[in-house]
Scaffold this active site. Sequence first.
Site, PDB file in Angstrom:
ATOM      1  N   GLY A   6       0.829  -1.213   0.000  1.00 57.47           N
ATOM      2  CA  GLY A   6       0.000   0.000   0.000  1.00 57.47           C
ATOM      3  C   GLY A   6       0.855   1.251   0.000  1.00 57.47           C
ATOM      4  O   GLY A   6       0.489   2.274   0.588  1.00 57.47           O
ATOM      5  N   GLN A  10      -1.596   7.587   1.485  1.00 59.34           N
ATOM      6  CA  GLN A  10      -1.232   8.802   2.233  1.00 59.34           C
ATOM      7  C   GLN A  10      -0.018   8.550   3.135  1.00 59.34           C
ATOM      8  O   GLN A  10       0.920   9.341   3.153  1.00 59.34           O
ATOM      9  CB  GLN A  10      -2.429   9.248   3.089  1.00 59.34           C
ATOM     10  CG  GLN A  10      -2.178  10.536   3.856  1.00 59.34           C
ATOM     11  CD  GLN A  10      -2.971  10.645   5.154  1.00 59.34           C
ATOM     12  OE1 GLN A  10      -3.497   9.657   5.665  1.00 59.34           O
ATOM     13  NE2 GLN A  10      -3.050  11.843   5.685  1.00 59.34           N
ATOM     14  N   ARG A  34      -1.436  -0.273  -7.948  1.00 59.18           N
ATOM     15  CA  ARG A  34      -1.148   0.486  -9.174  1.00 59.18           C
ATOM     16  C   ARG A  34       0.112   1.328  -8.981  1.00 59.18           C
ATOM     17  O   ARG A  34       0.516   1.579  -7.846  1.00 59.18           O
ATOM     18  CB  ARG A  34      -2.319   1.350  -9.619  1.00 59.18           C
ATOM     19  CG  ARG A  34      -2.727   2.434  -8.662  1.00 59.18           C
ATOM     20  CD  ARG A  34      -3.984   3.110  -9.156  1.00 59.18           C
ATOM     21  NE  ARG A  34      -5.148   2.267  -8.943  1.00 59.18           N
ATOM     22  CZ  ARG A  34      -5.851   2.245  -7.798  1.00 59.18           C
ATOM     23  NH1 ARG A  34      -5.497   3.012  -6.783  1.00 59.18           N
ATOM     24  NH2 ARG A  34      -6.902   1.471  -7.660  1.00 59.18           N
ATOM     25  N   ASP A  47      -0.996  -7.086  -5.342  1.00 62.58           N
ATOM     26  CA  ASP A  47      -2.269  -7.164  -4.649  1.00 62.58           C
ATOM     27  C   ASP A  47      -2.021  -8.155  -3.517  1.00 62.58           C
ATOM     28  O   ASP A  47      -1.826  -9.351  -3.754  1.00 62.58           O
ATOM     29  CB  ASP A  47      -3.336  -7.679  -5.632  1.00 62.58           C
ATOM     30  CG  ASP A  47      -4.663  -7.945  -4.954  1.00 62.58           C
ATOM     31  OD1 ASP A  47      -4.702  -7.978  -3.709  1.00 62.58           O
ATOM     32  OD2 ASP A  47      -5.659  -8.136  -5.679  1.00 62.58           O
ATOM     33  N   TYR A 137     -14.193  -1.867   9.262  1.00 64.98           N
ATOM     34  CA  TYR A 137     -12.770  -1.525   9.387  1.00 64.98           C
ATOM     35  C   TYR A 137     -12.299  -1.740  10.827  1.00 64.98           C
ATOM     36  O   TYR A 137     -11.275  -2.374  11.072  1.00 64.98           O
ATOM     37  CB  TYR A 137     -12.605  -0.070   8.967  1.00 64.98           C
ATOM     38  CG  TYR A 137     -11.242   0.551   9.184  1.00 64.98           C
ATOM     39  CD1 TYR A 137     -10.131   0.112   8.467  1.00 64.98           C
ATOM     40  CD2 TYR A 137     -11.079   1.610  10.081  1.00 64.98           C
ATOM     41  CE1 TYR A 137      -8.889   0.723   8.656  1.00 64.98           C
ATOM     42  CE2 TYR A 137      -9.851   2.223  10.265  1.00 64.98           C
ATOM     43  CZ  TYR A 137      -8.758   1.771   9.556  1.00 64.98           C
ATOM     44  OH  TYR A 137      -7.539   2.371   9.730  1.00 64.98           O
ATOM     45  N   LYS A 141      -9.612  -4.364  12.387  1.00 64.35           N
ATOM     46  CA  LYS A 141      -8.412  -3.948  13.124  1.00 64.35           C
ATOM     47  C   LYS A 141      -8.325  -4.662  14.481  1.00 64.35           C
ATOM     48  O   LYS A 141      -7.227  -5.051  14.903  1.00 64.35           O
ATOM     49  CB  LYS A 141      -8.377  -2.423  13.313  1.00 64.35           C
ATOM     50  CG  LYS A 141      -8.081  -1.660  12.025  1.00 64.35           C
ATOM     51  CD  LYS A 141      -6.696  -1.970  11.469  1.00 64.35           C
ATOM     52  CE  LYS A 141      -6.353  -1.195  10.223  1.00 64.35           C
ATOM     53  NZ  LYS A 141      -5.116  -1.648   9.569  1.00 64.35           N
ATOM     54  N   ILE A 167      -4.393  10.930  10.525  1.00 66.68           N
ATOM     55  CA  ILE A 167      -3.060  11.449  10.210  1.00 66.68           C
ATOM     56  C   ILE A 167      -3.198  12.587   9.191  1.00 66.68           C
ATOM     57  O   ILE A 167      -3.868  12.444   8.163  1.00 66.68           O
ATOM     58  CB  ILE A 167      -2.151  10.326   9.631  1.00 66.68           C
ATOM     59  CG1 ILE A 167      -2.076   9.152  10.619  1.00 66.68           C
ATOM     60  CG2 ILE A 167      -0.755  10.864   9.304  1.00 66.68           C
ATOM     61  CD1 ILE A 167      -1.483   9.473  11.974  1.00 66.68           C
TER      62      ILE A 167
END
Length: 312
Positions: A6, A10, A34, A47, A137, A141, A167
């Site tokens: 990933g 960000q 990508r 992936d 999500y 986690k 963040i």
Amino acid sequence: MILITGAGGQIGTVLAKALRKKHGADQVLTTDIRHNDLAGQFFEILDVTDGVRLLELVKEYNITQIYHLASILSAKGEKHPIPTWEINMGTLLNVLEVASKTGIEKVFYPSSIAIYGSETNLTLGPQFGAQLPTTVYGISKVAGELWCDYYFKHFGVDVRSVRLPGIIGSGTLPGGGTTDYAVEIYHSAVQGKVFECYISEDEKMPMMYMKDAMRAILQLMGAPSKDIKIRQSYNIASMSFSPKEIYASIKKVLPDFELVYKPDFRDRIAKSWPDEIDDSRAREDWGWQPKYDLDAMTKVMLDSLSKQYLIK
Ligand code: AKB
């Protein structure tokens, strides 16, 4: 060599830069689904739901550490619950499995303040207990933290984790999170646009400036293994503010900046999270200490974005 999953996101884009600076550009392999302009010297499409490909890359590049950032965040996750669960859990289990099979030295896994939930009605999120998330999500986690602890105890994988708050940085924009407004607001402010805020004005969430987050991750990963006493995930805190407070902070610099409130489903997610989290264990165990407060962050964000928009 270090592998980042990933890496186009960000946090990934900034972490890749920080790790290249610390270990050398030829020691960092960035991966993502990508290609990205900031990908760097070594980049591979990956992936992470494909465990076979991950294993191939780990062998091909002699990977010794993995920073596993690929994940679907809280707001986007609510639109696609089952794929979010499959991606968030499947990718983590692939990373842990590959780490245990190949003798990877260290794994970094970001958890989140999303592990908390509204049933607990918290102002200050504690290090232990009270994990009743209401988002997919958040559920992923909580489960992810427990899997990290499991792989540490059963297979000796040296996996380390922090629960990241929202963040805020001036580089790549975040996508799909509930805390994203606190980045987008600065972009609107420097462009002189009225900001439509999807979080209600008094809703506080824990937040952190990107530079502090980078220091936390590098410090955690550099600490001696014996100092890492919590193998689920450490709370780390810095600042906590509501939209009204960040708006006031920006207005001190840009008095004409305007904002309107249009709360949507993300406001409900924000309300399920604590206003602040207790990070005393991270401070005690490996010396965590934030540097930026809201006004200091506002200054650097506005300076940096003003330059970026001037260049554009
Ligand atoms: C989100 O808003 O989903 C993330 C997070 C707090 O983990 N930024």
